[in-house]
Scaffold this motif. Structure first.
Motif, PDB file in Angstrom:
ATOM      1  N   TRP A  75       0.833  -1.200   0.000  1.00 29.60           N
ATOM      2  CA  TRP A  75       0.000   0.000   0.000  1.00 29.60           C
ATOM      3  C   TRP A  75       0.876   1.261   0.000  1.00 29.60           C
ATOM      4  O   TRP A  75       0.539   2.249  -0.676  1.00 29.60           O
ATOM      5  CB  TRP A  75      -0.942  -0.012   1.207  1.00 29.60           C
ATOM      6  N   GLU A  76       1.982   1.213   0.699  1.00 30.93           N
ATOM      7  CA  GLU A  76       2.943   2.322   0.639  1.00 30.93           C
ATOM      8  C   GLU A  76       3.531   2.440  -0.768  1.00 30.93           C
ATOM      9  O   GLU A  76       3.715   3.556  -1.285  1.00 30.93           O
ATOM     10  CB  GLU A  76       4.063   2.086   1.660  1.00 30.93           C
ATOM     11  N   THR A  77       3.783   1.285  -1.383  1.00 32.94           N
ATOM     12  CA  THR A  77       4.312   1.280  -2.749  1.00 32.94           C
ATOM     13  C   THR A  77       3.335   1.936  -3.718  1.00 32.94           C
ATOM     14  O   THR A  77       3.730   2.712  -4.598  1.00 32.94           O
ATOM     15  CB  THR A  77       4.598  -0.168  -3.204  1.00 32.94           C
ATOM     16  N   ARG A  78       2.053   1.662  -3.561  1.00 41.59           N
ATOM     17  CA  ARG A  78       1.040   2.227  -4.467  1.00 41.59           C
ATOM     18  C   ARG A  78       0.924   3.740  -4.303  1.00 41.59           C
ATOM     19  O   ARG A  78       0.823   4.469  -5.294  1.00 41.59           O
ATOM     20  CB  ARG A  78      -0.303   1.543  -4.206  1.00 41.59           C
ATOM     21  N   VAL A  79       0.942   4.206  -3.078  1.00 42.63           N
ATOM     22  CA  VAL A  79       0.881   5.656  -2.848  1.00 42.63           C
ATOM     23  C   VAL A  79       2.128   6.324  -3.416  1.00 42.63           C
ATOM     24  O   VAL A  79       2.052   7.357  -4.093  1.00 42.63           O
ATOM     25  CB  VAL A  79       0.729   5.966  -1.348  1.00 42.63           C
ATOM     26  N   PHE A  80       3.285   5.734  -3.149  1.00 39.88           N
ATOM     27  CA  PHE A  80       4.555   6.271  -3.642  1.00 39.88           C
ATOM     28  C   PHE A  80       4.558   6.326  -5.170  1.00 39.88           C
ATOM     29  O   PHE A  80       4.948   7.338  -5.772  1.00 39.88           O
ATOM     30  CB  PHE A  80       5.704   5.391  -3.136  1.00 39.88           C
ATOM     31  N   THR A  81       4.088   5.266  -5.794  1.00 44.39           N
ATOM     32  CA  THR A  81       4.046   5.214  -7.257  1.00 44.39           C
ATOM     33  C   THR A  81       3.104   6.279  -7.809  1.00 44.39           C
ATOM     34  O   THR A  81       3.423   6.960  -8.798  1.00 44.39           O
ATOM     35  CB  THR A  81       3.600   3.817  -7.723  1.00 44.39           C
ATOM     36  N   LYS A  82       1.950   6.436  -7.183  1.00 47.42           N
ATOM     37  CA  LYS A  82       1.000   7.454  -7.637  1.00 47.42           C
ATOM     38  C   LYS A  82       1.600   8.847  -7.493  1.00 47.42           C
ATOM     39  O   LYS A  82       1.448   9.702  -8.390  1.00 47.42           O
ATOM     40  CB  LYS A  82      -0.299   7.360  -6.823  1.00 47.42           C
ATOM     41  N   MET A  83       2.324   9.084  -6.402  1.00 47.92           N
ATOM     42  CA  MET A  83       2.973  10.383  -6.209  1.00 47.92           C
ATOM     43  C   MET A  83       3.970  10.657  -7.335  1.00 47.92           C
ATOM     44  O   MET A  83       4.082  11.787  -7.826  1.00 47.92           O
ATOM     45  CB  MET A  83       3.689  10.417  -4.863  1.00 47.92           C
ATOM     46  N   LEU A  84       4.692   9.618  -7.755  1.00 47.40           N
ATOM     47  CA  LEU A  84       5.692   9.801  -8.810  1.00 47.40           C
ATOM     48  C   LEU A  84       5.042  10.255 -10.122  1.00 47.40           C
ATOM     49  O   LEU A  84       5.629  11.041 -10.876  1.00 47.40           O
ATOM     50  CB  LEU A  84       6.464   8.499  -9.040  1.00 47.40           C
ATOM     51  N   THR A  85       3.835   9.768 -10.395  1.00 46.63           N
ATOM     52  CA  THR A  85       3.175  10.151 -11.652  1.00 46.63           C
ATOM     53  C   THR A  85       2.702  11.597 -11.630  1.00 46.63           C
ATOM     54  O   THR A  85       2.404  12.167 -12.692  1.00 46.63           O
ATOM     55  CB  THR A  85       1.969   9.234 -11.930  1.00 46.63           C
TER      56      THR A  85
ATOM     57  N   LYS B 294      -9.048   3.152   3.292  1.00 49.59           N
ATOM     58  CA  LYS B 294      -8.359   3.186   4.585  1.00 49.59           C
ATOM     59  C   LYS B 294      -6.915   2.694   4.451  1.00 49.59           C
ATOM     60  O   LYS B 294      -5.977   3.290   5.010  1.00 49.59           O
ATOM     61  CB  LYS B 294      -9.104   2.320   5.596  1.00 49.59           C
ATOM     62  N   LEU B 295      -6.715   1.620   3.690  1.00 46.02           N
ATOM     63  CA  LEU B 295      -5.380   1.058   3.536  1.00 46.02           C
ATOM     64  C   LEU B 295      -4.455   2.015   2.778  1.00 46.02           C
ATOM     65  O   LEU B 295      -3.259   2.095   3.071  1.00 46.02           O
ATOM     66  CB  LEU B 295      -5.458  -0.293   2.822  1.00 46.02           C
ATOM     67  N   LEU B 296      -5.004   2.754   1.816  1.00 37.85           N
ATOM     68  CA  LEU B 296      -4.205   3.743   1.095  1.00 37.85           C
ATOM     69  C   LEU B 296      -3.815   4.901   2.013  1.00 37.85           C
ATOM     70  O   LEU B 296      -2.676   5.400   1.951  1.00 37.85           O
ATOM     71  CB  LEU B 296      -4.967   4.253  -0.121  1.00 37.85           C
ATOM     72  N   LYS B 297      -4.754   5.332   2.857  1.00 38.12           N
ATOM     73  CA  LYS B 297      -4.417   6.388   3.816  1.00 38.12           C
ATOM     74  C   LYS B 297      -3.342   5.911   4.788  1.00 38.12           C
ATOM     75  O   LYS B 297      -2.407   6.646   5.106  1.00 38.12           O
ATOM     76  CB  LYS B 297      -5.673   6.810   4.587  1.00 38.12           C
ATOM     77  N   ASP B 298      -3.479   4.659   5.252  1.00 32.58           N
ATOM     78  CA  ASP B 298      -2.454   4.099   6.138  1.00 32.58           C
ATOM     79  C   ASP B 298      -1.110   4.008   5.412  1.00 32.58           C
ATOM     80  O   ASP B 298      -0.047   4.237   6.013  1.00 32.58           O
ATOM     81  CB  ASP B 298      -2.869   2.704   6.610  1.00 32.58           C
ATOM     82  N   GLY B 299      -1.156   3.691   4.112  1.00 30.83           N
ATOM     83  CA  GLY B 299       0.081   3.628   3.325  1.00 30.83           C
ATOM     84  C   GLY B 299       0.755   4.981   3.234  1.00 30.83           C
ATOM     85  O   GLY B 299       1.983   5.093   3.331  1.00 30.83           O
ATOM     86  N   ALA B 300      -0.057   6.036   3.070  1.00 35.02           N
ATOM     87  CA  ALA B 300       0.502   7.389   3.003  1.00 35.02           C
ATOM     88  C   ALA B 300       1.141   7.774   4.334  1.00 35.02           C
ATOM     89  O   ALA B 300       2.245   8.340   4.377  1.00 35.02           O
ATOM     90  CB  ALA B 300      -0.593   8.384   2.631  1.00 35.02           C
ATOM     91  N   LYS B 301       0.469   7.440   5.436  1.00 33.19           N
ATOM     92  CA  LYS B 301       1.038   7.741   6.756  1.00 33.19           C
ATOM     93  C   LYS B 301       2.323   6.937   6.974  1.00 33.19           C
ATOM     94  O   LYS B 301       3.284   7.429   7.555  1.00 33.19           O
ATOM     95  CB  LYS B 301       0.017   7.426   7.841  1.00 33.19           C
ATOM     96  N   GLY B 302       2.299   5.691   6.503  1.00 33.40           N
ATOM     97  CA  GLY B 302       3.489   4.859   6.651  1.00 33.40           C
ATOM     98  C   GLY B 302       4.684   5.424   5.912  1.00 33.40           C
ATOM     99  O   GLY B 302       5.824   5.350   6.385  1.00 33.40           O
ATOM    100  N   LEU B 303       4.430   6.042   4.761  1.00 35.18           N
ATOM    101  CA  LEU B 303       5.521   6.636   3.975  1.00 35.18           C
ATOM    102  C   LEU B 303       6.240   7.732   4.746  1.00 35.18           C
ATOM    103  O   LEU B 303       7.452   7.900   4.630  1.00 35.18           O
ATOM    104  CB  LEU B 303       4.990   7.218   2.665  1.00 35.18           C
ATOM    105  N   THR B 304       5.488   8.493   5.522  1.00 37.88           N
ATOM    106  CA  THR B 304       6.110   9.603   6.259  1.00 37.88           C
ATOM    107  C   THR B 304       7.041   9.093   7.360  1.00 37.88           C
ATOM    108  O   THR B 304       7.892   9.842   7.840  1.00 37.88           O
ATOM    109  CB  THR B 304       5.047  10.513   6.889  1.00 37.88           C
ATOM    110  N   LYS B 305       6.884   7.834   7.740  1.00 40.33           N
ATOM    111  CA  LYS B 305       7.738   7.251   8.789  1.00 40.33           C
ATOM    112  C   LYS B 305       8.925   6.499   8.205  1.00 40.33           C
ATOM    113  O   LYS B 305       9.846   6.149   8.941  1.00 40.33           O
ATOM    114  CB  LYS B 305       6.916   6.308   9.663  1.00 40.33           C
ATOM    115  N   LYS B 306       8.861   6.224   6.899  1.00 38.47           N
ATOM    116  CA  LYS B 306       9.909   5.411   6.296  1.00 38.47           C
ATOM    117  C   LYS B 306      11.127   6.258   5.927  1.00 38.47           C
ATOM    118  O   LYS B 306      11.008   7.414   5.504  1.00 38.47           O
ATOM    119  CB  LYS B 306       9.383   4.727   5.022  1.00 38.47           C
ATOM    120  N   GLU B 307      12.302   5.645   6.088  1.00 35.04           N
ATOM    121  CA  GLU B 307      13.548   6.278   5.676  1.00 35.04           C
ATOM    122  C   GLU B 307      14.189   5.448   4.573  1.00 35.04           C
ATOM    123  O   GLU B 307      13.985   4.237   4.484  1.00 35.04           O
ATOM    124  CB  GLU B 307      14.521   6.397   6.860  1.00 35.04           C
ATOM    125  N   ILE B 308      14.955   6.111   3.757  1.00 35.93           N
ATOM    126  CA  ILE B 308      15.680   5.427   2.695  1.00 35.93           C
ATOM    127  C   ILE B 308      17.169   5.713   2.854  1.00 35.93           C
ATOM    128  O   ILE B 308      17.554   6.834   3.205  1.00 35.93           O
ATOM    129  CB  ILE B 308      15.188   5.894   1.299  1.00 35.93           C
TER     130      ILE B 308
END
Length: 468
Positions: free
Chosen positions: A30-40, A72-86
């Protein structure tokens, strides 16, 4: 059966730097999907990030989601992205540097019944997503829309970078670090089953590339993987005809070994070429038999002969037990001559090396013999005078052997810095060679047989090791 469905003609491209593709991070799907959508949503001419509004119905539509809790899962994915580090390893003029940053910042969404969310990339992500001119990966988003595994998306990107090369090699450790799964899959067997084979299935089913892989072992342990990257012609043809692909079973995926890969590489550019044909041939015929028939067809094409259906021609040659390939015969003859010349040159070089080693050993032997003589002379202080007295007595006899006459008559005395009849004087004359040297060696061999034989045996072993 292929299922015709309406597919959007609008192609959305994902673009990210190679450094980002090879970064160390792990998303869930779900984080991957939000991230991918942001890239587009990034525009080619953007100089800075914006706050991106993502309409959840668009994500659901794009990814073909049917999960009842998708919003709900997409919103959770977006919140999860803000906690992730690369973590990104970058090659800089000062050397390799590790860069670490959060990926996204700020998520705004309605608590209930919200149909969109607002989110932005972390400012430090700019070098990896904006104004990219070189060293970047760009691909059609359709390749990852139906993939259900975030690891499969990552492996697709890592292999897509090397599509033109056709092969990419990873150590197991490096690949696990890129996917951040050292703790999740410490055992290779689980990693292979859950990540590698799953990605192979997903890419075969959904993307414009597919892959086979080889396992490289150190002892009994698999330590590296070599991925062979192949254009997925079936998916590309379906997209060209605006058709969605149907799902393939795991049994339909082809896993090949090194021999099958080598043979497939020979025919992969022929129309109708597929891995299944190679495998079927190898079930009936030896690998060399199959290769010789493929080579014959390729040689005919190379010299300009027209072959309308190369794969069909190869199939017909399979049932012919004897074939004659003059081009291959000539190539093999040239190669044989080349190998013969190479072997002759190698043999010559080995002989020269052997001669050099023997000469060096001869020099070493001579110095060791002199050192032994010197040791014996030192042990017996009157020995040098006894030897010279014995030599003089033999010379003064009537009918003295000619070699004794030469040795005594040519013995040099009155040497600057050397005492008369000393061991140093004898060694000096020995180094000059000739009759005196021969008599001195013979005298030591007779009078100090054990010491001389022991030294000789040591050097015999060295000579034998060189002659082996």
């Amino acid at each position: 059966m292929k299922q015709k469905q309406e597919v959007s003609r609008t192609v959305k491209l994902i673009k990210k730097s190679n450094d980002l593709v090879e970064g160390r991070y792990r998303f869930d799907i779900w984080e991957t999907r939000v991230f991918t959508k942001m890239l587009t949503l990034i525009r080619m001419d953007d100089e800075d990030f914006k706050e991106y509004r993502i309409f959840l119905k668009d994500v659901v539509h794009d990814f073909g989601l049917s999960h009842k809790n998708a919003y709900k899962l997409l919103k959770d994915g977006a919140k999860g992205l803000t906690k992730k580090e690369i973590r990104i390893i970058r090659d800089t003029p000062e050397g390799l540097k590790e860069f670490q940053t959060h990926i996204a910042v700020g998520v705004d969404s309605f608590v209930k019944d919200g149909n969109y969310l607002d989110i932005s990339f972390h400012p430090k992500m700019k070098p990896f997503l904006l104004q990219l001119q070189t060293q970047f990966l760009m691909y059609d988003i359709r390749n990852v829309l139906s993939i259900q595994s975030s690891f499969s998306v990552r492996i697709y990107e890592l292999l897509k970078q090397y599509e033109t090369i056709g092969k990419r090699r990873f150590s197991i450790q490096d690949l696990k670090e890129m996917l951040d799964v050292q703790d999740k899959y410490p055992l290779y067997a689980n990693f292979k089953q859950r990540v590698i084979l799953k990605a192979q299935e997903d890419l075969e089913k959904s993307t414009d590339i597919r892959f086979t892989f080889e396992e490289i072992k150190s002892g009994k342990q698999v330590t590296e993987l070599v991925f062979h990257i192949i254009r997925n012609k079936e998916i590309l043809e379906l997209r060209q005809n605006n058709i969605l692909p149907t799902k393939k079973t795991k049994e339909e995926l082809i896993v090949i070994n090194e021999i099958e890969q080598e043979l497939f590489n020979l025919v992969k550019d022929f129309k109708g070429a597929n891995l299944k044909s190679i495998q079927n041939w190898l079930k009936t015929y030896p690998a060399d038999y199959v290769k010789s028939r493929i080579t014959l067809v390729k040689n005919l094409l190379q010299v300009g002969q027209k072959v309308d259906n190369p794969m069909g021609f190869i199939q017909s040659l399979m049932i012919q037990p004897n074939i004659f390939d003059p081009i291959q015969e000539e190539k093999e003859a040239l190669e044989a001559n080349k190998q013969k010349a190479k072997q002759q040159e190698l043999a010559k070089q080995q002989e020269q090396n052997k001669e050099q080693l023997l000469q060096a050993l001869k020099d070493e032997y001579e110095e060791s013999r002199i050192a032994l003589m010197n040791t014996i002379f030192t042990k017996y202080p009157d020995l040098s005078k006894e030897f010279l007295t014995d030599l003089r007595n033999k010379r003064n006899k009537e009918n003295a052997p000619f070699i004794v006459q030469l040795a005594y008559d040519h013995y040099i005395t009155d040497i600057d810095g050397l005492a008369p009849a000393s061991k140093e004087e004898i060694i000096y004359n020995h180094r000059l060679g000739g009759s005196f040297s021969a008599l001195l060696i013979e005298w030591f061999d007779v009078n100090f047989m054990n010491e001389m034989n022991e030294m000789n045996e040591q050097f015999k072993e060295k000579v034998q090791s060189i002659n082996l």
